[in-house]
Design a protein around this motif. Structure first.
Motif, short mmCIF file in Angstrom:
data_model
loop_
_atom_site.label_atom_id
_atom_site.label_comp_id
_atom_site.label_asym_id
_atom_site.label_seq_id
_atom_site.Cartn_x
_atom_site.Cartn_y
_atom_site.Cartn_z
N GLN A 300 10.08 12.28 -1.27
CA GLN A 300 10.50 11.22 -2.17
C GLN A 300 10.75 9.90 -1.47
OE1 GLN A 300 13.70 12.34 -4.80
NE2 GLN A 300 13.16 14.48 -4.66
N LYS A 301 11.29 9.93 -0.27
CA LYS A 301 11.88 8.72 0.30
C LYS A 301 10.86 7.68 0.75
CE LYS A 301 16.27 10.76 1.68
NZ LYS A 301 17.22 11.01 2.76
N GLY A 302 9.67 8.11 1.10
CA GLY A 302 8.73 7.15 1.66
C GLY A 302 7.81 6.48 0.67
N ASN A 303 7.74 6.98 -0.56
CA ASN A 303 6.68 6.55 -1.44
C ASN A 303 6.76 5.09 -1.85
OD1 ASN A 303 5.93 9.16 -1.22
ND2 ASN A 303 6.29 9.71 -3.34
N GLY A 304 7.97 4.54 -1.99
CA GLY A 304 8.10 3.15 -2.38
C GLY A 304 7.42 2.21 -1.40
N TYR A 305 7.68 2.38 -0.12
CA TYR A 305 7.07 1.46 0.83
C TYR A 305 5.61 1.78 1.09
CZ TYR A 305 7.31 4.50 5.03
OH TYR A 305 7.13 5.49 5.96
N LEU A 306 5.20 3.03 0.87
CA LEU A 306 3.78 3.35 1.00
C LEU A 306 2.96 2.66 -0.09
CD1 LEU A 306 4.01 7.14 1.92
CD2 LEU A 306 3.54 5.23 3.46
N ILE A 307 3.49 2.64 -1.30
CA ILE A 307 2.83 1.90 -2.37
C ILE A 307 2.83 0.41 -2.04
CG2 ILE A 307 2.96 1.23 -4.81
CD1 ILE A 307 4.17 4.00 -5.36
N LYS A 308 3.94 -0.07 -1.54
CA LYS A 308 4.03 -1.49 -1.19
C LYS A 308 3.02 -1.86 -0.12
CE LYS A 308 5.83 -5.58 -1.58
NZ LYS A 308 5.45 -6.40 -2.74
N GLN A 309 2.68 -0.93 0.77
CA GLN A 309 1.65 -1.19 1.77
C GLN A 309 0.31 -1.48 1.09
OE1 GLN A 309 2.62 0.98 5.99
NE2 GLN A 309 1.53 2.18 4.49
N ALA A 310 0.00 -0.69 0.06
CA ALA A 310 -1.25 -0.91 -0.66
C ALA A 310 -1.25 -2.27 -1.34
CB ALA A 310 -1.47 0.20 -1.68
N VAL A 311 -0.13 -2.62 -1.99
CA VAL A 311 -0.02 -3.91 -2.66
C VAL A 311 -0.16 -5.04 -1.63
CG1 VAL A 311 1.44 -5.40 -4.06
CG2 VAL A 311 1.44 -2.93 -4.47
N THR A 312 0.52 -4.92 -0.52
CA THR A 312 0.45 -5.94 0.53
C THR A 312 -0.96 -6.09 1.07
OG1 THR A 312 2.75 -5.52 1.15
CG2 THR A 312 1.37 -6.62 2.78
N THR A 313 -1.66 -4.97 1.23
CA THR A 313 -3.04 -5.00 1.70
C THR A 313 -3.92 -5.80 0.75
OG1 THR A 313 -2.90 -2.91 2.90
CG2 THR A 313 -5.07 -3.55 2.10
N MET A 314 -3.77 -5.57 -0.54
CA MET A 314 -4.59 -6.30 -1.52
C MET A 314 -4.20 -7.77 -1.60
SD MET A 314 -4.78 -3.39 -4.50
CE MET A 314 -4.96 -1.67 -4.00
N GLU A 315 -2.91 -8.03 -1.64
CA GLU A 315 -2.44 -9.42 -1.71
C GLU A 315 -2.92 -10.23 -0.51
OE1 GLU A 315 1.89 -8.86 -3.97
OE2 GLU A 315 1.78 -9.06 -1.78
N SER A 316 -2.71 -9.69 0.69
CA SER A 316 -2.98 -10.46 1.91
C SER A 316 -4.47 -10.72 2.09
CB SER A 316 -2.42 -9.72 3.13
OG SER A 316 -3.04 -8.46 3.30
N THR A 317 -5.30 -9.73 1.80
CA THR A 317 -6.74 -9.92 1.99
C THR A 317 -7.32 -10.86 0.94
OG1 THR A 317 -7.08 -7.80 0.84
CG2 THR A 317 -7.14 -7.78 3.24
N ALA A 318 -6.86 -10.74 -0.31
CA ALA A 318 -7.35 -11.66 -1.35
C ALA A 318 -6.99 -13.10 -0.99
CB ALA A 318 -6.77 -11.27 -2.70
#
Length: 346
Positions: A300-318
């Motif tokens: 349970q504990k890691g999923n929030g920041y793991l999802i945020k990694q995906a969001v950050t990846t999309m935001e930063s590259t776009a």
């Protein structure tokens, strides 16, 4: 050893900013190290395909610059969605592809958050400088456990059995040469062969939590590694990776490693770079949403920041493609980036 997905007693909703979407009672909740509790991801729930379709149609109605297209159907007849932000065909184009493997769910959750963000002032202006294509789930049958083979080796929770393979038992990320499956055929015919795509990020999960020099590794990245890739395509792929690395590494979520991937062109990271001249990047977050190996299953504990990694990846590259800063990225970090030692799952 089989292990059930961890569930918590919450209502069946997925939180995308302030919008609540009804979802089945499978929950992946938690905040990782240095994760900001007031950010857009606080509670994540694996979104069913029906819920995702409803959400995408609602967003299309709300967002003037978004277009939703059905590019085909899965083996079991589920619609395969393409989200498009195309305001100027002359702009560079990036494709984000998630959930080729049905048991790799968190990047899809991140893609849905990113889509919602694209309707806000925070990201809306990006459409002036970059065209964005998103395939938010290529393997809906595997994500639903609606398959034509035994699920005995997969973890079951309620009505969900998230599997790597499509309904025919085929790994879609090994079908980018023959393109025999309806999902990969639709991707190639109605996305890759239809749009002039410059960049692609293929978002996955990897098998297990691991460490480098005693520190947490939260994911890994890799550019094309086939010898047949064009030099310029490879350089731009490395620059795409540099954007992701520079965006995620300072966050404190854990380090990114170099994925120990092979050179087979059946894999999208390699095949798309050769066949279409697309600069590609594999991005993998740690852990699986569902797996027969107990140590792979996300807690349970890691999923929030793991999802945020995906969001950050999309935001930063776009953003980097839109403003052209990607063209100035130094790729020398690849020479010293440590290879992550974990079971490979690309």
């Amino acid at each position: 050893m089989r292990k059930k997905l961890i569930t918590v007693a919450l209502t069946g909703t997925m939180i995308l900013g302030t919008t609540l979407i009804s979802s089945p009672p499978i929950h992946a909740v938690g905040n990782g190290p240095n994760y900001g509790g007031n950010e857009s991801v606080q509670t994540s729930i694996y979104t069913s395909h029906a819920e995702m379709g409803k959400f995408l149609k609602e967003q299309e109605m709300k967002q003037d610059n978004m277009e939703l297209e059905v590019i085909g159907q899965s083996v079991k007849g589920r619609d395969l969605y393409l989200v498009k932000y195309i305001t100027n065909p002359d702009n560079p184009t990036i494709l984000y592809l998630t959930q080729q493997h049905g048991n790799e769910a968190l990047n899809t959750e991140g893609a849905l958050i990113f889509i919602k963000e694209m309707g806000t002032g925070k990201m809306k202006e990006l459409a002036d400088g970059v065209n964005i294509l998103i395939v938010p789930r290529l393997n809906p049958d595997g994500a639903a456990g609606d398959v034509n083979f035994s699920l005995d080796d997969y973890v079951a929770d309620g009505d969900h059995h998230l599997t790597r393979y499509n309904a025919n038992g085929v790994d879609l990320n090994r079908d980018h040469i023959n393109r025999e499956q309806p999902e990969t055929k639709a991707l190639h015919e109605n996305v890759l062969g239809k749009y002039d795509i410059d960049y692609m990020i293929d978002l996955h999960h990897q098998g297990a939590h691991s460490e480098q020099n005693g520190e947490l590794v939260s994911g890994s990245i890799l550019h094309p590694t086939t010898e047949n890739v064009d030099t310029d395509v490879l350089q731009k792929s490395k620059q795409l990776g540099a954007v992701v690395y520079d965006a995620i590494e300072p966050k404190g979520w854990g380090h990114l490693g170099k994925y120990a991937g092979g050179s087979a062109e059946t894999i999208s990271r390699n095949g798309l770079a050769v066949d279409y001249g697309i600069s590609t990047l594999l991005f993998e977050v740690r852990g699986m949403a569902d797996h027969s190996y107990e140590s792979y299953v996300l807690g349970q504990k890691g999923n929030g920041y793991l999802i945020k990694q995906a969001v950050t990846t999309m935001e930063s590259t776009a953003k980097a493609i839109a403003d052209g800063s990607i063209n100035e990225k130094d790729v020398s970090f690849w020479d010293t980036l440590e290879v992550q030692n974990t079971r490979r799952t690309e």
